[in-house]
Design a protein around this motif. Structure first.
Motif, mmCIF file in Angstrom:
data_model
loop_
_atom_site.group_PDB
_atom_site.id
_atom_site.type_symbol
_atom_site.label_atom_id
_atom_site.label_comp_id
_atom_site.label_asym_id
_atom_site.label_seq_id
_atom_site.Cartn_x
_atom_site.Cartn_y
_atom_site.Cartn_z
ATOM 1 N N HIS A 53 0.855 -1.150 0.000
ATOM 2 C CA HIS A 53 0.000 0.000 0.000
ATOM 3 C C HIS A 53 0.910 1.224 0.000
ATOM 4 N N ILE A 54 1.112 1.798 -1.185
ATOM 5 C CA ILE A 54 2.127 2.848 -1.342
ATOM 6 C C ILE A 54 1.465 4.208 -1.420
ATOM 7 N N VAL A 55 1.955 5.137 -0.641
ATOM 8 C CA VAL A 55 1.475 6.509 -0.745
ATOM 9 C C VAL A 55 2.624 7.349 -1.286
ATOM 10 N N PRO A 56 2.472 7.982 -2.422
ATOM 11 C CA PRO A 56 3.567 8.771 -2.983
ATOM 12 C C PRO A 56 4.015 9.858 -2.015
ATOM 13 N N ARG A 57 5.300 10.174 -2.062
ATOM 14 C CA ARG A 57 5.861 11.062 -1.058
ATOM 15 C C ARG A 57 5.189 12.412 -1.035
ATOM 16 N N ASN A 58 4.900 12.960 -2.220
ATOM 17 C CA ASN A 58 4.367 14.316 -2.240
ATOM 18 C C ASN A 58 2.855 14.388 -2.205
ATOM 19 N N PHE A 74 -7.149 7.611 -10.638
ATOM 20 C CA PHE A 74 -6.665 6.685 -9.627
ATOM 21 C C PHE A 74 -5.319 6.063 -9.996
ATOM 22 N N SER A 75 -4.504 6.830 -10.759
ATOM 23 C CA SER A 75 -3.203 6.290 -11.155
ATOM 24 C C SER A 75 -2.318 5.910 -9.990
ATOM 25 N N GLU A 76 -2.329 6.723 -8.939
ATOM 26 C CA GLU A 76 -1.353 6.485 -7.867
ATOM 27 C C GLU A 76 -1.864 5.557 -6.785
ATOM 28 N N TYR A 77 -3.032 5.013 -6.976
ATOM 29 C CA TYR A 77 -3.590 4.175 -5.923
ATOM 30 C C TYR A 77 -3.231 2.732 -6.171
ATOM 31 N N THR A 78 -2.702 2.091 -5.122
ATOM 32 C CA THR A 78 -2.238 0.711 -5.278
ATOM 33 C C THR A 78 -3.177 -0.264 -4.607
ATOM 34 N N MET A 116 -5.532 -2.605 -2.744
ATOM 35 C CA MET A 116 -6.946 -2.628 -2.401
ATOM 36 C C MET A 116 -7.608 -1.292 -2.665
ATOM 37 N N ARG A 117 -6.880 -0.203 -2.572
ATOM 38 C CA ARG A 117 -7.490 1.096 -2.862
ATOM 39 C C ARG A 117 -7.923 1.153 -4.310
ATOM 40 N N PHE A 118 -7.089 0.603 -5.187
ATOM 41 C CA PHE A 118 -7.462 0.522 -6.586
ATOM 42 C C PHE A 118 -8.728 -0.313 -6.732
ATOM 43 N N ALA A 119 -8.765 -1.420 -6.000
ATOM 44 C CA ALA A 119 -9.941 -2.283 -6.068
ATOM 45 C C ALA A 119 -11.179 -1.541 -5.589
ATOM 46 N N LEU A 120 -11.023 -0.705 -4.561
ATOM 47 C CA LEU A 120 -12.176 0.036 -4.069
ATOM 48 C C LEU A 120 -12.676 1.039 -5.098
ATOM 49 N N PHE A 121 -11.774 1.672 -5.832
ATOM 50 C CA PHE A 121 -12.224 2.576 -6.890
ATOM 51 C C PHE A 121 -12.959 1.804 -7.974
ATOM 52 N N GLN A 122 -12.448 0.620 -8.301
ATOM 53 C CA GLN A 122 -13.136 -0.207 -9.284
ATOM 54 C C GLN A 122 -14.516 -0.589 -8.775
#
Lengths: 327, 118, 164
Positions: A69-74, A228-232, A234-240
């Motif tokens: 579950h990656i959150v981009p630094r910025n 939702f490019s930056e979402y990895t 399960m978060r991606f799955a939730l957007f889907q």
């Protein structure tokens, strides 16, 4: 009924709807999409996992659950995180006012028959837009931001024709309650009286869910995955889940408003509802794998310069006819 | 009627919990590793150029502006539509005036280029 | 305490807390996004008052359209660069004192007034009843609104286009 029983009933209904949507719309819907796309493209879809590939989406979900579950630094952490909750929740709120059928004794099978049913549906669809803006912004990624902004512009432009179609049906039925609208279609379905509104609603629904031919905002060749490019994981799955859930909700609303809801001879009402729902879903998917996508200026122009004038004209003509008939 | 909305409130709260549930599961079981490249923003595999947050075109604003005006217009049409069937012909002409004035607005926006993307 | 009272206090707390974030947050995008719970709190209060239709409109217009508009506007101006704004200036203490005095006046005024229950019949808040009033006693307001909307549309387009 004492309040704790009401509470229990509400919770049970919620869990049922959420699980139902998660399984039917997200899991089964994604699988259906892959199978239908395969059929249209003359190839086989997923076949290995489970019988006929039925367990494919479950396997995919389990895989996504384990992803990091990656959150981009910025990125902006608060907004980045809350967007994930807003989009699926708003999409699932749509299901509160959909009548799935009748249960013994003619009681409608609906979570809650709100007096302002149709307006509630329009309002929760509007909430999805804000979630998408938050997701696009919070990612601090050019593709995501552009995708989010364009997606918001697109969804917002198509909400007006959708609202006008809803109003036209409400005018014919004399109520905003979905149960009353289904009851009013006892003689014939509204698609017969309002074919124009039906088509407008379907087009607007396709644009609201960001599907082809309106999927510029999340086309892989254009914007990676859009908002939702930056979402990895399960978060991606939730957007889907949010996207497919919204698509099914739109189809369900179209069935309720135009195709007579659960009405039909012989078969149990819930079965009729499911049949009609999947017929529309098939149409959505068929369109997706057949048509090329529009450019952003084409799709926005189409909404404001074609759909809205047509929807307004349809409303005026319908109002005129109703006036003549009821004189 | 309040009971209806109580149900909706329960739906929203329980629903938020159910949506957050998979995220909790991830937080518990997902692998974690920390090397700096992973947290970089994605831009087709190259280092990012410039900030993502920059000034944008006025066209987004114009679209959302026209949208707000028309959204408020259809708000007024909801109550009108609900009782329209049982009204006399006056209701039709009243709404015709209302819609006509707003159609003028749409025409104005169109001619002034507020609906163009470029 | 009745369920309604609990619901009211929870909604009021949400609205006030979000309002504080809107006013105090140095990040303007956070301020804008914090408007959403504030609007939803107000929606809840409308529902408690029995005004379902207005509650629906509140979500549709405020949380759905106005928030989007505000976010777009923020992104067009410097706030879009994640600018962090100073939230206080040199007049902070005087401002706080004035706020406290006004709050005290309001509280005293509200608690000392003898609020009487109204004697007239409650207007109905259903969409049908509102529609009846649009086509009946409030017809001029109904038509006048379309003119107000037209004027605001024209005005905003003129202003926005001139800045190109």
């Amino acid at each position: 009924m004492p309040w704790y029983l009401e509470l229990l009933r509400a919770i049970a209904g919620t869990v049922l709807i959420f699980s139902g949507v998660a399984v039917v719309a997200a899991m089964f819907g994604v699988l259906l999409e892959r199978k239908i796309s395969a059929w249209i493209q003359s190839r086989l879809g997923p076949k290995h996992v489970g019988p006929q590939g039925l367990l494919q989406t479950i396997a995919d979900t389990l895989k996504l659950l384990q992803k990091e579950h990656i959150v981009p630094r910025n990125a902006d952490p608060t907004i980045f995180a809350s967007a994930v909750l807003v989009v699926p929740l708003a999409a699932l709120l749509d299901y509160v006012v959909i009548p799935f059928g009748t249960a013994g004794g003619g009681r409608p099978l609906i979570f809650r028959d709100l007096n302002i049913g149709v307006l509630f549906f329009a309002a929760t669809s509007a909430l999805v837009v804000v979630g998408i803006l938050m997701a696009g912004w919070g990612s601090n990624n050019k593709y995501a931001l552009l995708g989010g902004l364009r997606s918001a512009s697109q969804m917002v432009s198509y909400e007006i024709p959708m609202g006008l179609a809803l109003i036209t049906v409400a005018m014919l039925a004399g109520s905003l309650s979905t149960v009353k609208i289904v009851d009013a279609q006892a003689h014939w379905w509204y698609v017969v009286e309002q074919p124009v509104a039906f088509v407008i609603f379907l087009i607007a629904a396709t644009a609201e869910v960001n599907r082809v031919p309106f999927d510029l905002v999340e086309a892989e060749s254009e914007l990676v995955a859009g908002y939702f490019s930056e979402y990895t994981g399960m978060r991606f799955a939730l957007f889907q889940l949010g996207e497919y859930g919204e698509m099914f909700a739109m189809a369900a609303m179209a069935v309720t408003l135009f195709l007579g809801g659960w009405r039909g001879p012989v078969l149990p009402p819930v079965l009729w509802f499911v049949i009609k729902l999947y017929a529309l879903i098939f149409v959505f998917m068929w369109v997706r794998w057949t048509l090329p996508r529009f450019r952003i200026d084409q799709l926005l122009g189409f909404s404001w310069k074609v759909l809205i004038p047509v929807a307004l004209a349809n409303l005026v003509v319908t109002a005129y006819v109703v006036m003549i008939v009821h004189r | 009627m309040l009971l209806d909305w109580g149900y909706v409130a329960v739906f929203a709260i329980v629903g938020a919990g159910m949506v957050a549930l998979p995220l909790l599961v991830i937080w518990l079981i997902s692998p974690r590793s920390n090397y700096p490249q992973k947290f970089e923003t994605y831009e087709s595999g190259v280092p990012t150029i410039g900030q993502a947050w920059s000034q944008f075109n006025v066209r987004y604003y114009l679209f959302s502006l026209v949208f707000v005006v028309f959204d408020v217009e259809i708000i007024y049409l909801y109550p009108w539509a609900v009782i329209y069937r049982d009204q006399g012909p006056a209701a039709f002409y009243d709404a015709l005036i209302f819609l006509g004035i707003l159609a003028l607005g749409l025409l104005y926006a169109w001619r002034k280029g507020a609906l163009e993307w470029v | 305490m009745t369920g309604e009272a609990i619901a009211f206090y929870v909604l009021a707390a949400i609205t006030l807390a979000s309002g504080v974030v809107v006013v105090r947050s140095p990040n303007i995008v956070h301020s804008a996004v914090a408007l959403i719970p504030a609007f939803l709190g107000v929606t809840g209060v409308y529902i408690l008052l029995g005004a379902e239709f207005v509650a629906g409109i509140q979500v549709l217009i405020y949380a759905g359209a106005i928030t989007v508009l505000i976010l777009f506007v923020i992104m067009l101006t410097e706030g879009g660069t994640g600018l962090r704004l100073r939230q206080v200036n040199e007049q902070e203490t005087i401002g706080a004192m004035v706020a406290v005095v006004i709050a005290a006046l309001l509280v005293v005024g509200i608690t000392r007034t003898g609020w009487h229950a109204g004697t007239g019949a409650l207007p109905a808040y259903t969409p049908g009843a509102i529609g009846q009033s649009f086509l009946g006693p409030n017809l001029l307001v109904f038509e006048g609104t379309s003119i107000v909307l037209l004027v605001s549309l024209i005005g905003a387009i003129i202003i926005a286009r001139k800045e190109e």
